[in-house]
Design an enzyme around this catalytic site. Structure first.
Site, PDB file in Angstrom:
ATOM      1  CE  LYS A  79       1.780 -13.078   4.646  1.00  0.00           C
ATOM      2  NZ  LYS A  79       2.421 -11.985   4.079  1.00  0.00           N
ATOM      3  CB  THR A  80      -2.767  -9.239   8.929  1.00  0.00           C
ATOM      4  OG1 THR A  80      -1.517  -9.549   8.806  1.00  0.00           O
ATOM      5  CG2 THR A  80      -3.364  -8.780  10.296  1.00  0.00           C
ATOM      6  CG  ASP A 124       1.911 -12.715  10.506  1.00  0.00           C
ATOM      7  OD1 ASP A 124       2.200 -13.209   9.701  1.00  0.00           O
ATOM      8  OD2 ASP A 124       2.275 -11.473  10.699  1.00  0.00           O
ATOM      9  CB  THR A 173       7.237 -14.543   4.060  1.00  0.00           C
ATOM     10  OG1 THR A 173       8.267 -15.104   5.179  1.00  0.00           O
ATOM     11  CG2 THR A 173       6.606 -13.455   4.567  1.00  0.00           C
ATOM     12  NE  ARG A 232       2.252  -3.502   5.949  1.00  0.00           N
ATOM     13  CZ  ARG A 232       2.828  -4.826   6.368  1.00  0.00           C
ATOM     14  NH1 ARG A 232       3.506  -5.167   5.841  1.00  0.00           N
ATOM     15  NH2 ARG A 232       1.865  -5.316   7.056  1.00  0.00           N
TER      16      ARG A 232
HETATM   17  N1  LIG Z   1      -6.282  -6.658  -1.446  1.00  0.00           N
HETATM   18  C1  LIG Z   1      -6.059  -5.478  -0.878  1.00  0.00           C
HETATM   19  N2  LIG Z   1      -6.984  -4.391  -1.040  1.00  0.00           N
HETATM   20  C2  LIG Z   1      -6.804  -3.396  -0.278  1.00  0.00           C
HETATM   21  N3  LIG Z   1      -5.828  -3.023   0.700  1.00  0.00           N
HETATM   22  C3  LIG Z   1      -5.064  -4.005   1.010  1.00  0.00           C
HETATM   23  C4  LIG Z   1      -5.039  -5.392   0.302  1.00  0.00           C
HETATM   24  N4  LIG Z   1      -4.161  -6.138   0.665  1.00  0.00           N
HETATM   25  C5  LIG Z   1      -3.435  -5.269   1.752  1.00  0.00           C
HETATM   26  N5  LIG Z   1      -4.025  -4.182   1.914  1.00  0.00           N
HETATM   27  C6  LIG Z   1      -3.530  -2.883   2.701  1.00  0.00           C
HETATM   28  O1  LIG Z   1      -2.100  -3.203   2.727  1.00  0.00           O
HETATM   29  C7  LIG Z   1      -1.790  -3.087   4.298  1.00  0.00           C
HETATM   30  C8  LIG Z   1      -0.735  -4.413   4.817  1.00  0.00           C
HETATM   31  O2  LIG Z   1      -1.948  -5.431   4.709  1.00  0.00           O
HETATM   32  P1  LIG Z   1      -1.641  -6.784   5.470  1.00  0.00           P
HETATM   33  O3  LIG Z   1      -1.303  -6.022   7.006  1.00  0.00           O
HETATM   34  O4  LIG Z   1      -2.798  -7.485   5.666  1.00  0.00           O
HETATM   35  O5  LIG Z   1      -0.535  -7.293   5.056  1.00  0.00           O
HETATM   36  P2  LIG Z   1       0.370  -8.710   5.394  1.00  0.00           P
HETATM   37  O6  LIG Z   1       0.607  -9.796   4.167  1.00  0.00           O
HETATM   38  O7  LIG Z   1      -0.186  -9.274   6.796  1.00  0.00           O
HETATM   39  O8  LIG Z   1       1.711  -8.176   5.807  1.00  0.00           O
HETATM   40  P3  LIG Z   1       2.614  -8.769   7.068  1.00  0.00           P
HETATM   41  O9  LIG Z   1       3.269 -10.148   6.224  1.00  0.00           O
HETATM   42  O10 LIG Z   1       3.925  -8.140   7.241  1.00  0.00           O
HETATM   43  O11 LIG Z   1       2.101  -9.037   8.182  1.00  0.00           O
HETATM   44  C9  LIG Z   1      -3.034  -2.919   5.001  1.00  0.00           C
HETATM   45  O12 LIG Z   1      -3.224  -1.747   5.526  1.00  0.00           O
HETATM   46  C10 LIG Z   1      -4.249  -3.120   4.079  1.00  0.00           C
HETATM   47  O13 LIG Z   1      -5.191  -2.285   4.209  1.00  0.00           O
END
Ligand SMILES: Nc1ncnc2c1ncn2[C@@H]1O[C@H](COP(=O)(O)OP(=O)(O)OP(=O)(O)O)[C@@H](O)[C@H]1O
Length: 359
Positions: A79-80, A124, A173, A232
């Protein structure tokens, strides 16, 4: 790590797990380097990517600010990353904050009033914002305006403040926890799914390339299969396997190296870790597969109820290994198969407690 006899709380247990989905300190340091920078680089989530591509292209063609976007899905699914990609694709700066950081409406007013035109505001955990801030956000999203309250009591006055158009990207989430008036103000809502193993393989290959790690196709498949559908976790397991390959082998990650390394870290072929297996083992070996109450199960594995319920169970349920029923927790046939155990004879399933402790 707990050195005393106090069982870890759900949060502590989650944060010290190799297969936990929340970011730990090391993740945060490495993740910036591994984040895809464009929609093309973003692996998987085809439907979300296509829809978002249309939303952003159309906004760019109109010379307008993109509609507000709500991203929902489990931690670590990107998401980030996606919010940063939205900003990059729009050629806009991004400001990152989170619901718990905004306790007062004034905190939000300060952020909103300092945004530049077209800026992306990533919020977030938007479901954890305070109610007054949430109400201020309604008006800001719809009319690009907020009322700043000056003074207290009967003498308080509302001073309207115009805001530059901006794009709010909210992440949660728990989309179900958002009040409908907030949910309705997003022009585009995307639900992010867990990733298929083939997609995670692509994530692993991509990250290995960026980290300059030598890995073959089977090695990537082995890591992907243990990553619980979460990029992740895939990236974290890759780093641990890389360590092992460097210290105990020639640095190249093959299936065998990946499997042995993750065995050392107690992450099994399906991505279950020590805690997950302890819960399943107790359910099968002590309670004949259930049904058994959550509290009893927690005592049997020496953990807090919340830890079992919030840290171990969601993945076990998702994997079809455990079911939550009104009578208690029940193991599925897949759970017996996964631990290599034979279920009690047909008809006896569910009477495990009686068999072990009865008569
Ligand atoms: N579709 C994707 N392709 C490649 N790498 C990804 C992808 N999605 C996530 N990642 C990798 O996974 C890691 C976590 O992603 P991210 O921080 O965006 O997750 P998030 O959903 O925002 O988590 P949170 O809810 O804990 O903030 C990052 O390092 C990113 O590089």
């Amino acid at each position: 790590m707990n050195w005393d006899d106090t069982p870890p709380t759900g949060d502590e247990a989650a944060s010290e797990r190799l297969v936990g989905a929340s970011a730990d300190g090391e993740d945060q340091a490495v993740e910036a380097a591994l984040r895809p920078k464009s929609l093309d680089e973003f692996v998987g989530q085809e439907r979300v990517r296509e829809q978002l591509d249309l939303v952003l292209k159309a906004a760019r063609a109109r010379g307008a600010t993109a509609d507000h976007v709500l991203l929902s899905g489990a931690p670590g699914l990107g998401k980030t990353t996606l919010s940063m990609i939205i900003a990059a694709e729009m050629g806009a700066p991004i400001r990152i904050t989170s619901g718990p950081a905004i306790q007062h409406a004034g905190d939000l007013a300060a952020i909103l009033s300092s945004l530049q035109e077209g800026e992306v505001l990533f919020l977030d955990e938007i479901h954890r914002m305070s109610r007054p801030a949430e109400e201020m956000l309604y008006m800001a999203m719809e009319d690009f305006r907020v009322d700043v309250i000056v003074g207290k009591g009967p003498g308080a006055t509302a001073i309207p403040l115009e805001l530059p158009p901006f794009t709010l990207v909210g992440a949660t989430t728990r989309a179900g926890l958002l009040p409908p008036p907030l949910r309705d103000r997003f022009g585009f809502t995307a639900h992010m799914e867990f990733y298929a193993p083939a997609e995670l393989e692509r994530v692993v290959h991509r990250s290995a390339r960026l980290l300059d790690v030598d890995i073959d196709a089977d090695g990537a498949a082995e890591i992907a299969g243990r990553s619980r559908g979460t990029p992740r976790i895939a990236n974290r397991l890759l780093r641990r396997v890389r360590d092992y390959a460097q210290v105990r082998a020639d640095g190249v990650i093959t299936r065998e190296i990946a499997a042995t390394a993750l065995g050392v870290y107690e992450v099994d072929g399906r991505g279950l870790d020590r805690l997950d297996r302890a819960v399943l083992e107790a359910l099968l070996k002590l309670f004949g597969g259930g049904p058994v109450g959550l509290s009893t199960l927690a005592v049997a594995v020496g953990e807090e109820r919340e830890t079992v319920e919030e840290v171990a169970e969601p993945f076990l349920v998702r994997e079809g290994l455990l079911a939550r029923t009104p009578r208690g927790r029940v193991a599925t046939p897949a759970a017996w198969a996964h631990l290599g155990l034979v279920p009690p004879q047909a008809g006896a399933t569910g009477g495990g407690q009686g068999q072990l402790f009865g008569a």
